[in-house]
Design an enzyme around this catalytic site. Sequence first.
Site, PDB file in Angstrom:
ATOM      1  N   GLU A   1      20.720   4.720 -36.193  1.00  0.00           N
ATOM      2  CA  GLU A   1      21.926   4.756 -37.024  1.00  0.00           C
ATOM      3  C   GLU A   1      22.512   3.360 -37.238  1.00  0.00           C
ATOM      4  O   GLU A   1      22.928   3.004 -38.330  1.00  0.00           O
ATOM      5  CB  GLU A   1      22.969   5.667 -36.350  1.00  0.00           C
ATOM      6  CG  GLU A   1      24.289   5.783 -37.074  1.00  0.00           C
ATOM      7  CD  GLU A   1      24.205   6.558 -38.366  1.00  0.00           C
ATOM      8  OE1 GLU A   1      25.172   6.510 -39.125  1.00  0.00           O
ATOM      9  OE2 GLU A   1      23.164   7.182 -38.640  1.00  0.00           O
ATOM     10  N   ASP A   2      22.537   2.559 -36.165  1.00  0.00           N
ATOM     11  CA  ASP A   2      23.283   1.289 -36.203  1.00  0.00           C
ATOM     12  C   ASP A   2      22.413   0.040 -36.328  1.00  0.00           C
ATOM     13  O   ASP A   2      22.937  -1.062 -36.452  1.00  0.00           O
ATOM     14  CB  ASP A   2      24.138   1.148 -34.928  1.00  0.00           C
ATOM     15  CG  ASP A   2      25.232   2.206 -34.873  1.00  0.00           C
ATOM     16  OD1 ASP A   2      25.528   2.784 -35.931  1.00  0.00           O
ATOM     17  OD2 ASP A   2      25.767   2.445 -33.788  1.00  0.00           O
TER      18      ASP A   2
ATOM     19  N   ASP B   1      27.742  11.914 -25.263  1.00  0.00           N
ATOM     20  CA  ASP B   1      28.267  10.888 -26.180  1.00  0.00           C
ATOM     21  C   ASP B   1      29.761  11.108 -26.414  1.00  0.00           C
ATOM     22  O   ASP B   1      30.573  10.175 -26.335  1.00  0.00           O
ATOM     23  CB  ASP B   1      27.477  10.972 -27.497  1.00  0.00           C
ATOM     24  CG  ASP B   1      28.034  10.039 -28.564  1.00  0.00           C
ATOM     25  OD1 ASP B   1      28.116   8.834 -28.305  1.00  0.00           O
ATOM     26  OD2 ASP B   1      28.375  10.533 -29.657  1.00  0.00           O
TER      27      ASP B   1
ATOM     28  N   ASP C   1      47.818  30.489  -8.920  1.00  0.00           N
ATOM     29  CA  ASP C   1      46.686  29.851  -8.250  1.00  0.00           C
ATOM     30  C   ASP C   1      46.458  28.415  -8.719  1.00  0.00           C
ATOM     31  O   ASP C   1      45.504  28.128  -9.420  1.00  0.00           O
ATOM     32  CB  ASP C   1      45.413  30.687  -8.430  1.00  0.00           C
ATOM     33  CG  ASP C   1      45.296  31.233  -9.847  1.00  0.00           C
ATOM     34  OD1 ASP C   1      46.144  30.870 -10.679  1.00  0.00           O
ATOM     35  OD2 ASP C   1      44.372  31.995 -10.126  1.00  0.00           O
TER      36      ASP C   1
END
Length: 753
Positions: free
Chosen positions: A86-87, A156, A276
Amino acid sequence: MSEYHEFVNPDELYQELIGRVHKYHPSDDISMIEKAYRTAAEAHKDQFRKSGEPYIVHPLNVAIILADLELDKETIIAGILHDVVEDTVMTEEDLKREFGDDVALLVDGVTKLEKIPLSAGGDQPDAKLEMQAENLRKMFLAMAKDIRVILIKLADRLHNMRTLQYKKPESRQRIAKETLEIYCPIAQRLGISKVKIELDDLSLKYLEPDVYYDLVDKISVRKSVREKYIQSIVDEVSEHIRNAGIQAKIDGRVKHFFSIYKKMKNQNKTLDQIYDLFAVRIIVDSVRDCYAALGVIHEMYKPIPGRFKDYIAMPKANMYQSLHTTLIGSSGQPFEIQIRTFEMHKAAEYGIAAHWKYKEASDGKKVAAQEEEKLVWLRQILEWQRDMSDNREFMKLLKNDLDLFSDNVYCFTPTGEVKNLPAGSTTIDFAYSIHSAVGNKMVGARVNDKLVTIDYEIKNGDRIEIITSQNSKGPSRDWLNVVKSTQAKNKINQWFKSELKEDNIVKGKELLNSYCKARGVNLSELLKNDYTSAVMRKYGFRDWDSVLAAIGHGALKEGQVVNKMQDLYDRDHKKELSNEEVLAAIAESGAQSAAKPATMKAKSGIVVRGIADLSVRFSKCCSPVPGDEIVGFVTRGRGISIHRTDCVNMMNLPEIERARIIDAEWQAPEDATEKYVAEILIYANNRNGLLADITRALTERNIGILSLNTRISRQDLATLQMSFEVESREELTRVVDKIRGIESVIDIERATG
């Protein structure tokens, strides 16, 4: 889970990752993990996060979270590489060549998920809903191909939530809301409490900071006293369990914040009223030891009636198993004890992730029966996707199914099979949980051998038998108001859509024709392919018959459809001048038509008894607009006021005053951009976002709102009185129809004095 490492050297973080992997993985070969780290470090070398740290810190933290879940090496490697395609310049082919098909498939799946903006969309709510529904469809399809894709995505998201403080406030709110609505329930459904609990608390921290920090403060008060109290219970329990000859691991804790907040919200209680807050966990070797330990505990402490839950005999939908019991401690303080086996504990912590542990990775083994059970929910969602053409309905069903605040009820079939349904479910829900054919043919039910009405609300432990008949005509529409489960609503809707589709198509055509005829709209001009396709895209239908069927069975308002097509038609066709406008234009240029008496255009748009330029004003009591039937009323010293003929003030005039009523009619005003004030009353069931939806209907048409008043009744009925400017009654009708199509709106009427 591991804590977030702020501004840590990436090499140190990598060494921690390897240490985590070595703890559970028998293989010493970490060459591929190291290769993945070097590849990602090189690919991300010039990238930095909002915090200022090197970008590689993020994928390493994701990999550490996956290692905490004891996942296989392929998943760890994909976690490190999940952003490289992607990057950076690295391609899927590069990944396949360097790391194999499995890793490439996982990275590709996560990359596709990265491109899915689950809370994005257009400016309009419908567009946002359509976009979100379509993107969720894609996400569940990606999960179906390989569930490890969503495990990486959850890791992620968890690390992003841990570092959310570096985002802008509006981004923090959006991401936290998306996490709470989508990712937390998915983690819960897949049984991964290790991830789910932290996502819950982090979402609460950013969505309700006041609530979160208030809980933190209140729980931290007398923290040492509380810890001492919990430890004393652990010591007491340990001694008794040991004396009973049961091998066990015992620890205590304060429940996580979101769990406490959920109880406060569901039960409408303050923190002091929650039973509780503390839980002691007893982990033993076998199921027999679970029940033996329970006997010891109930002998030691007084149990609170109705607070015992056996999730071992009746597991939750995500296959979670434990015994839960709430007890009164020696000091009078209530606390919860959870008893489970080591195997159940691992399943509760890791959920579906337990299937992809190192020992079962890449060996072609089929999913074990218990893990297959956990995927039933995913298969059900994929089934909805196939069945449903309406994205909005799919989204509604999914949101209901992923509701974090819902509770469950457990019941039995006549053969002893356990059914797990949402709290408040009826025997109709139970019938559809067995099979759609059973629900469609249902005519009655027996609960614990007694006949009940079909809307009987199921209680824990009920044994239910459904009575069916081949002569049944199918479900009633009223059932949709009675059933609680998403599955039942979907199946009932499917029955109506399939069984009555032809009838609904015919009815839909009739409703469209009637609507257009009543408003003087030429439907044949609107039924062009470009316009019908736009409607299908907007509302998520595959063909025009489905749109007609939806109108026929009430899922879509005919006004919504016609308004959309009319807007598109108006955009493509410049408005033609009416005969009156043509004649007025001719008169203005000096060439008067013999077809009509010569009359100057009225500055006000009103002609009173054939005279154009008398001093007139429009009454505020009924706000007439061009197209309304009107009369004039001669006032004392303020000229003539114009009213609608149905104005209450005109209809109730004393006889002596009626002589002052004179004829009036509309004529094209001198100023073609003349605006008129219209006032309407809107009646609706109150809900969040109602006012925003109504005002948006006007602003989208560039209509300015002059005034707006709202009031809410004790029955939560909203009445909105609003005034705005329009050019004609035709425009007002279009606006009213647009608002009428908004969810929760019951009725609209013009103000009449």
